[in-house]
Motif scaffolding. Structure first.
Motif, short mmCIF file in Angstrom:
data_model
loop_
_atom_site.label_atom_id
_atom_site.label_comp_id
_atom_site.label_asym_id
_atom_site.label_seq_id
_atom_site.Cartn_x
_atom_site.Cartn_y
_atom_site.Cartn_z
N GLU A 17 -82.26 86.38 67.01
CA GLU A 17 -83.62 86.84 67.28
C GLU A 17 -84.62 86.16 66.34
OE1 GLU A 17 -86.36 89.79 69.20
OE2 GLU A 17 -84.44 88.83 69.69
N ILE A 18 -84.24 86.00 65.07
CA ILE A 18 -85.10 85.33 64.09
C ILE A 18 -85.22 83.85 64.44
CG2 ILE A 18 -85.40 84.74 61.66
CD1 ILE A 18 -85.85 87.68 62.29
N ALA A 19 -84.12 83.24 64.84
CA ALA A 19 -84.16 81.83 65.24
C ALA A 19 -85.11 81.63 66.41
CB ALA A 19 -82.76 81.34 65.60
N ALA A 20 -84.99 82.49 67.41
CA ALA A 20 -85.84 82.37 68.59
C ALA A 20 -87.31 82.59 68.23
CB ALA A 20 -85.40 83.38 69.65
N ALA A 21 -87.59 83.52 67.31
CA ALA A 21 -88.97 83.78 66.90
C ALA A 21 -89.56 82.58 66.19
CB ALA A 21 -89.02 85.02 66.01
N ASN A 22 -88.80 81.97 65.31
CA ASN A 22 -89.30 80.80 64.59
C ASN A 22 -89.55 79.63 65.54
OD1 ASN A 22 -89.43 80.96 61.44
ND2 ASN A 22 -87.66 82.19 62.00
N ILE A 23 -88.66 79.45 66.50
CA ILE A 23 -88.86 78.38 67.48
C ILE A 23 -90.09 78.66 68.33
CG2 ILE A 23 -87.87 77.31 69.55
CD1 ILE A 23 -85.09 77.70 68.22
N LEU A 56 -83.40 75.20 63.16
CA LEU A 56 -83.69 76.63 63.14
C LEU A 56 -82.56 77.43 63.80
CD1 LEU A 56 -87.50 76.53 63.95
CD2 LEU A 56 -86.46 77.18 61.76
N ARG A 57 -82.00 76.89 64.88
CA ARG A 57 -80.88 77.58 65.53
C ARG A 57 -79.68 77.65 64.59
NH1 ARG A 57 -82.63 74.27 69.95
NH2 ARG A 57 -83.76 75.53 71.49
N SER A 58 -79.47 76.57 63.84
CA SER A 58 -78.34 76.54 62.91
C SER A 58 -78.58 77.44 61.71
CB SER A 58 -78.08 75.09 62.45
OG SER A 58 -77.10 75.04 61.45
#
Length: 642
Positions: free
Chosen positions: A219-225, A210-212
């Motif tokens: 912000e989207i990566a952090a939300a998905n995590i 997800l980070r990649s």
């Protein structure tokens, strides 16, 4: 997946619960031998991504696995409708398995349409996790529910887990600067986190992914995590899920090696790259995008560092025309397509037969005729590959049997094309292309030597002593003509589709020469060296089940079930369909009954009957889905008893 392992057989369907254990105040953990999970939702709900991530973590954990993605043909079907349902089924186990499983043990249904489209496949007692937020009156009416199936008792035979996935996801992401609509998009990650907790899947790989994937949108990566972790924590804390499950790694299922999860199209792409490296030739792909073959074009376009050139043409004819030109120029040439595209390419395939140049035609079969079922699987292009050209234009045909086997099949198709100077059909299908399984990464020393020698000078001496180059002077063993790269001094020769004179390659309308050239091209294909077909017959059976292509997994699983029940049945599977293995006729003569399951109306059976005069019995299915093991086991049992 990179695990080192050093094989039990696939079990029959049914409960495989092991011991139950749990400490005071802690949730119980039950040991399972295998699980079949299906994620289902709207085509915009991210079910394919969810299934792919669960699969990747399962592979890294060391389980054997098999997957079945199933998605609509429409780019974006109306939301909440039955035609718009997308699903991903994963079968994983602590032992050797062969199929995505006949029936899910667990269904994750993101809306009423997903529940209605899939409930018929579930056995009684299966677990159903539903997103209750989507079960609105309007959404249920859209798919024909007069009353809520969550409340009317129709699901009493299942273990129902109602979870407000959307609400929980939005609540978990309230600290992020996202609109409600943006937050709702992460509900698939919440579901993934919940299932990851239930089955003790690793989490590090998904968070890294997800980070990649959202590296440019942190912000989207952090939300998905955050949604993913919230789903995990929900499983850990809620009272509705009192039990979690463990499926141990398949420690004895694989030979020692380094493994990774791989889909059929990805394995085929890697096989083509490996073939070009082993042949020391540049790889050229001339292709027009078409489902389900497009992923090969996408993947090969990433590998320019290996000398791969990809050309997305304006149509199917231009794609194969460019590929044939690349073959003339000395490249390992490939064109990829699905059934409708093969029809358009047929004239150029005939030209490649006449020019006797190596060319790989990769056909990822799908449901037909015409545009048919773009996202569903079928095996109905065999006769087209064999005979779908004007005149006598024989082409070798090779078919992989599993997603991982697509790698080896690509190498084998390249071997034949380069050795015998001929176009070769590689027949995969949608089931193999999109499905995945563990693949042992081969060592470079295990790969075949495909080195090619180009013509370098004159190869014939005339009666007056003049040395000349004859483009159709053949190798005595393979009947292959020399491969002359354009621009090589002294090797000028004619090209084109008009019949060539033997040896010289001059245009010829002589009847005797045409008869000779037609028979020679056929003899070249007939003489291709292929391994004998291997027969698995430990009990001296009187019935043989013969398959080809992607039916290998369901057939083998069905045969295992029958043998476990005390039945004697033999199995053989064909990779080479033209020419057939030389021992196939002898093998067929040994059995009283020969049964051929195919996802068509009996195309291999037709060829076998015609060539060997064997009364082969067809068992056919053309519903766009692969065979189920239990279905085949029942049919084969009837053949044994009949």
């Amino acid at each position: 997946m990179t695990s080192q392992v050093s094989s039990p057989t696939e079990q029959a369907d049914g409960a495989v619960l092991g011991e139950q254990r749990g400490a005071a105040g802690a949730k119980d953990v039950r040991r399972l031998e295998r699980v079949i999970i299906r994620f289902a939702g709207d085509s915009g709900d991210g079910m394919q991504l969810t299934g792919d991530r669960f699969t990747s973590e399962t592979a890294s954990f060391g389980n054997d696995l098999s997957t079945l993605p199933n998605f609509p043909a429409e780019i974006r079907a109306p939301a909440g409708t039955l035609p718009g349902v997308s699903s991903f089924q994963l079968h994983f186990a602590d032992h050797d398995i062969l199929t995505p499983g006949d029936a899910p043990n667990v269904l994750v249904a993101m809306n009423p349409a997903a529940l209605k489209a899939n409930i018929g496949d579930l056995p009684r007692g299966a677990e159903i996790i539903v997103n209750t937020d989507e079960f609105t009156k309007r959404a249920m009416q859209k798919v024909g529910y007069a009353a809520s199936p969550l409340e009317d008792g129709s699901l009493d035979g299942y273990q129902l887990h109602p979870v407000p996935l959307t609400t929980l996801t939005v609540e978990a992401l309230k600290e992020f600067d996202l609109s409600r609509k943006e937050a709702e998009r992460s509900k698939n990650m919440f579901a993934l986190g919940l299932l990851s907790w239930m089955y003790h899947r690793p989490t590090e790989g998904t968070e890294k992914f997800l980070r990649s994937k959202f590296a440019k949108k942190p912000e989207i990566a952090a939300a998905n995590i955050a949604a993913f972790r919230a789903g995990w924590n929900f499983g850990e804390t809620t009272e509705d899920f009192a039990v979690s499950y463990e499926v141990a790694p398949a420690a004895q299922a694989f030979p020692v090696g380094t493994y990774r999860n791989i889909s059929g199209n990805l394995a085929l792409s890697y096989g083509l790259v490996a073939a070009s490296r082993q042949a020391d030739l540049p790889l050229y792909l001339g292709s027009y995008p078409i489902t389900p073959a497009s992923d090969i074009l996408h993947e090969l376009s990433k590998h320019k560092n290996f000398g791969v050139r990809t050309f997305q043409a304006e149509d199917e004819i231009a794609g194969i025309g460019a590929a044939l030109g690349a073959a003339f120029g000395g490249s390992l040439a490939v064109t990829t397509t699905s059934g409708p595209g093969v029809a358009l390419k047929s004239e150029t395939i005939g030209l490649a037969v006449s020019l006797e140049l190596p060319l790989l035609i990769v056909d990822i079969q799908r449901g037909g005729p015409s545009t048919g079922l773009p996202t569903k699987t079928e095996q109905a292009d065999l006769l087209q590959a064999m005979f779908g050209r004007n005149g006598e234009a024989p082409v070798p045909v090779v078919a992989p049997r599993t997603p991982a086997d697509c790698f080896d099949a690509a190498l084998e198709a390249a071997r034949i094309a380069l050795t015998y100077r001929t176009p070769v059909f590689l027949l995969s299908d949608g089931y193999l292309a999109n499905g995945s399984e563990p693949w042992r990464i081969p060592e470079p020393a295990e790969l075949p030597d495909l080195t090619v020698r180009f013509a370098a000078g004159p190869n014939h001496t005339l009666a007056d002593g003049t040395e000349v180059f004859w483009p159709y002077k053949r190798d005595a063993r393979t009947l292959a003509r020399p491969w002359a790269v354009p621009g090589t001094p002294g090797l000028e020769h004619r090209i084109g589709g008009i019949e060539k004179q033997d040896g010289t390659g001059n245009i010829s309308y002589d009847p005797a020469n045409h008869d000779f050239m037609v028979r020679t091209r056929q003899a070249k294909v007939d003489g291709i060296e292929v391994p004998d077909v291997e027969v698995d017959d430990p009990d001296g059976a009187r019935t043989l089940v013969l398959g080809w292509g992607s039916t290998y997994g369901p057939i083998t699983a069905a045969v295992r079930r029958l043998r476990a029940g005390g039945e004697a049945i033999a199995q053989a599977h064909l990779r080479h369909l033209n020419p057939f293995p030389k021992n196939l006729g002898t093998v067929l003569e040994r059995y009283d009954k020969v049964v051929i399951p195919e996802m068509n109306l009996g195309q291999l059976a037709t060829l076998v009957r015609a060539k060997y005069l064997v009364d082969a019995h067809s068992y056919n299915q053309v519903n766009g889905m692969p065979f189920k093991a239990e279905q085949l086991a029942t049919a084969l049992k009837e053949a044994i008893d009949g």
